[in-house]
Design an enzyme around this catalytic site. Sequence first.
Site, PDB file in Angstrom:
ATOM      1  N   GLU A 127      65.473 -50.451  -5.512  1.00  0.00           N
ATOM      2  CA  GLU A 127      66.059 -50.063  -4.211  1.00  0.00           C
ATOM      3  C   GLU A 127      65.048 -50.178  -3.077  1.00  0.00           C
ATOM      4  O   GLU A 127      65.104 -49.410  -2.113  1.00  0.00           O
ATOM      5  CB  GLU A 127      66.609 -48.629  -4.246  1.00  0.00           C
TER       6      GLU A 127
HETATM    7  C1  LIG Z   1      64.586 -51.659 -14.069  1.00  0.00           C
HETATM    8  C2  LIG Z   1      64.992 -52.384 -12.839  1.00  0.00           C
HETATM    9  C3  LIG Z   1      66.270 -52.263 -12.359  1.00  0.00           C
HETATM   10  C4  LIG Z   1      66.662 -52.975 -11.218  1.00  0.00           C
HETATM   11  N1  LIG Z   1      67.976 -52.919 -10.802  1.00  0.00           N
HETATM   12  C5  LIG Z   1      68.392 -53.789  -9.830  1.00  0.00           C
HETATM   13  C6  LIG Z   1      69.787 -53.927  -9.521  1.00  0.00           C
HETATM   14  O1  LIG Z   1      70.640 -53.235 -10.086  1.00  0.00           O
HETATM   15  N2  LIG Z   1      70.155 -54.848  -8.597  1.00  0.00           N
HETATM   16  C7  LIG Z   1      69.250 -55.663  -7.961  1.00  0.00           C
HETATM   17  O2  LIG Z   1      69.650 -56.476  -7.157  1.00  0.00           O
HETATM   18  N3  LIG Z   1      67.914 -55.533  -8.216  1.00  0.00           N
HETATM   19  C8  LIG Z   1      67.469 -54.637  -9.137  1.00  0.00           C
HETATM   20  N4  LIG Z   1      66.139 -54.519  -9.433  1.00  0.00           N
HETATM   21  C9  LIG Z   1      65.176 -55.318  -8.681  1.00  0.00           C
HETATM   22  C10 LIG Z   1      64.334 -54.466  -7.738  1.00  0.00           C
HETATM   23  O3  LIG Z   1      65.103 -54.011  -6.666  1.00  0.00           O
HETATM   24  C11 LIG Z   1      63.123 -55.313  -7.323  1.00  0.00           C
HETATM   25  O4  LIG Z   1      62.288 -55.408  -8.464  1.00  0.00           O
HETATM   26  C12 LIG Z   1      62.386 -54.708  -6.165  1.00  0.00           C
HETATM   27  O5  LIG Z   1      63.152 -54.792  -4.991  1.00  0.00           O
HETATM   28  C13 LIG Z   1      61.035 -55.391  -5.914  1.00  0.00           C
HETATM   29  O6  LIG Z   1      61.163 -56.778  -5.908  1.00  0.00           O
HETATM   30  P1  LIG Z   1      60.192 -57.649  -6.823  1.00  0.00           P
HETATM   31  O7  LIG Z   1      60.225 -57.090  -8.199  1.00  0.00           O
HETATM   32  O8  LIG Z   1      60.529 -59.074  -6.657  1.00  0.00           O
HETATM   33  O9  LIG Z   1      58.748 -57.377  -6.262  1.00  0.00           O
HETATM   34  P2  LIG Z   1      58.070 -58.148  -5.044  1.00  0.00           P
HETATM   35  O10 LIG Z   1      59.012 -58.246  -3.906  1.00  0.00           O
HETATM   36  O11 LIG Z   1      57.459 -59.402  -5.537  1.00  0.00           O
HETATM   37  O12 LIG Z   1      56.929 -57.119  -4.654  1.00  0.00           O
HETATM   38  C14 LIG Z   1      55.663 -57.043  -5.322  1.00  0.00           C
HETATM   39  C15 LIG Z   1      54.776 -56.086  -4.513  1.00  0.00           C
HETATM   40  O13 LIG Z   1      54.585 -56.611  -3.201  1.00  0.00           O
HETATM   41  C16 LIG Z   1      54.971 -55.657  -2.226  1.00  0.00           C
HETATM   42  N5  LIG Z   1      55.561 -56.379  -1.096  1.00  0.00           N
HETATM   43  C17 LIG Z   1      56.484 -57.346  -1.126  1.00  0.00           C
HETATM   44  N6  LIG Z   1      56.790 -57.731   0.120  1.00  0.00           N
HETATM   45  C18 LIG Z   1      56.078 -56.962   0.967  1.00  0.00           C
HETATM   46  C19 LIG Z   1      55.972 -56.862   2.396  1.00  0.00           C
HETATM   47  N7  LIG Z   1      56.681 -57.632   3.197  1.00  0.00           N
HETATM   48  N8  LIG Z   1      55.126 -55.928   2.907  1.00  0.00           N
HETATM   49  C20 LIG Z   1      54.414 -55.139   2.101  1.00  0.00           C
HETATM   50  N9  LIG Z   1      54.463 -55.180   0.749  1.00  0.00           N
HETATM   51  C21 LIG Z   1      55.300 -56.082   0.193  1.00  0.00           C
HETATM   52  C22 LIG Z   1      55.933 -54.740  -2.908  1.00  0.00           C
HETATM   53  O14 LIG Z   1      55.948 -53.440  -2.304  1.00  0.00           O
HETATM   54  C23 LIG Z   1      55.403 -54.702  -4.334  1.00  0.00           C
HETATM   55  O15 LIG Z   1      54.411 -53.718  -4.446  1.00  0.00           O
HETATM   56  C24 LIG Z   1      65.726 -53.784 -10.542  1.00  0.00           C
HETATM   57  C25 LIG Z   1      64.413 -53.882 -11.016  1.00  0.00           C
HETATM   58  C26 LIG Z   1      64.052 -53.211 -12.157  1.00  0.00           C
HETATM   59  C27 LIG Z   1      62.646 -53.399 -12.669  1.00  0.00           C
END
Ligand SMILES: Cc1cc2nc3c(=O)[nH]c(=O)nc-3n(C[C@H](O)[C@H](O)[C@H](O)COP(=O)(O)OP(=O)(O)OC[C@H]3O[C@@H](n4cnc5c(N)ncnc54)[C@H](O)[C@@H]3O)c2cc1C
Length: 591
Positions: free
Chosen positions: A437
């Site tokens: 989220e």
């Molecule tokens: C168990 C689980 C359940 C989930 N359920 C859902 C679901 O039901 N539906 C759905 O759509 N998604 C779901 N997700 C996905 C989840 O919302 C994403 O994993 C999350 O939004 C982070 O995206 P990412 O994993 O690609 O990390 P990234 O976006 O790659 O982020 C990696 C790091 O970089 C930081 N970062 C990225 N961009 C910026 C920025 N612009 N400024 C500062 N810091 C930044 C982040 O804070 C993080 O620390 C789920 C994930 C998990 C693991």
Amino acid sequence: MTDYIAPLKDMLFNIHALSGLDRVLQLDRYAEFDTELVDQVVEEAGKFATDILSPLNIPGDRARPQVVDKGVIAVPGFAEAYGQFVENGWQSLVVSPEYGGMGMPGVAGAAASETWQAACLSFMLAPMLTSGAIHCIEAHGSESIRNTYLPNMTSGGWTGTMNLTEPQAGSDLSVVTTKAVPEGDHYRITGSKIFITWGDQDFSENIIHLVLARLPDAPEGVRGISLFLVPKFLLNADGSIGERNDVYTPSVEHKLGIHASPTCVMAFGENGGAVGYLVGEENKGLACMFTMMNHARLGVGMQGLGISERAYQLARAFAMDRKQGRAPGVKGSATIIHHPDIRRMLLVMKSQIEAMRTAAYYTAGVEDLWHYSGDDAEREAASTRVALLTPVIKAWLTEVAQELTSLGVQIQGGMGYVEETGAAQHMRDGRILTIYEGTTGIQAMDFVGRKIMADEGKAIRELIVEMRSLDDALAADARLADIRAALSAGTDQLESAVRWLLEQGPVDPNAAGSASVNLLMLAGTVVGGWQMARAGLAIIDGAMPNDAAFSDAKLSTVRFYALHIMPRAHGLAMAAMAGADAVMALDETLF
Ligand SMILES: Cc1cc2nc3c(=O)[nH]c(=O)nc-3n(C[C@H](O)[C@H](O)[C@H](O)COP(=O)(O)OP(=O)(O)OC[C@H]3O[C@@H](n4cnc5c(N)ncnc54)[C@H](O)[C@@H]3O)c2cc1C
């Protein structure tokens, strides 16, 4: 033996004295409700948590959902519990009566959510996402979509999911590539999503996926994203369940915690295209999805609160039972609750849990005013306050949950670290809360950017003024002297950090990003202090007239929060205002 009991006394104290329920019950929408009914519902929700959901928590951690023929089979016991959840009508608790809901005040929903999430986080993710989807469809779906899908989702017969994430599109949804091609009255969706919570299961009759995708001629970036409703099973003309739609789950993730909640890869349209229906306007899907995300963000905050309470209850029971060492005034070996450091850790847990609960229930009350007040000014003020507090509730409650679930392990020593007590599971399960989220980093950017800089600090300054307005009342009773001093210092620190942000943000492109998480945590800590001050005042004003033990305990936790937690505000403010240099100076090659 149960390992979780709803903390009803504190929940009801908050509902009655601090959530603004009196005002909410004056709204036309809630004309049929009174506080007794709210109490009864919350008590029943607590029983459901203890009797039905909590026993699933540890077995659910040890089992794993299975994927068979591109579909998910839930872990044992979940289908039966879900059946009871539906039979009791719990999914409909706060949904509008227009779609078959009970239409209860939001604070009843918040309290129920706290206790259910505490009992079994993995299970409750399914109803939580269904609630968010209902909310989104109610706000943005056409009349025909609302009438077709909402009654079945409200009953819990059909669940809902949120399909945003793709391998290259996590925090940055502007690069979503799933496609939607118009075809008659619907669209054909193709593409793949990852990490979709409860993307499939075998216990509801249908699953309604809300999916972000792009039309063929859509502009690049967030302005080219649309929202589609994609049912697992298509419906026949009479509304009955029809053909299987082209959406499947080829696999689920192996992960650190919430093992019983399947985190699904979703394949849309591998056999010609999944049928989807547009929700809201073309290319405006992200704004619609934000209705669901904001709802879910408050829900995830409740998960942080719930898991912290569960961790606290386990740690407290252990501390009352485990004997180790000597303590003044105790004959022989003392139970560890007698040691000051154990008491300190338990109070770090208890006081922050109480602050989080008050903040969360208060926000739920304000949310009701935003949605249903007939007074324009009240509605507008409530909307601004909820927008300001949403990232705080999401990120502060879940970051504190990391600290508290970890303390839960620490209090139990080696027994906390081994899996059999359940303390380690709380840490593992809770770890996701600051990630999904929108990560804490993303919440913090929203907080400093959209919620502070965009209105030049107006909303947060109004909040600071309101916090300060308690000062005279706090001065009237010596028992509140510590929280009065701490709140005064905390609001000054918050104001200074906001001023710094408004000065530096526009001139240094890295200032806001370097300050953001510290500023958000500062705001959370001070909001907690404000809520604890309100709780202290409510006790002094006689909110619990027949319960001296509860009243004394509350004044104790308020004081502990003032003396042990509020000093953190100073450190957070200093770090927030330290400037971007210290963060940006190190060359990338030197990390
Ligand atoms: C168990 C689980 C359940 C989930 N359920 C859902 C679901 O039901 N539906 C759905 O759509 N998604 C779901 N997700 C996905 C989840 O919302 C994403 O994993 C999350 O939004 C982070 O995206 P990412 O994993 O690609 O990390 P990234 O976006 O790659 O982020 C990696 C790091 O970089 C930081 N970062 C990225 N961009 C910026 C920025 N612009 N400024 C500062 N810091 C930044 C982040 O804070 C993080 O620390 C789920 C994930 C998990 C693991």
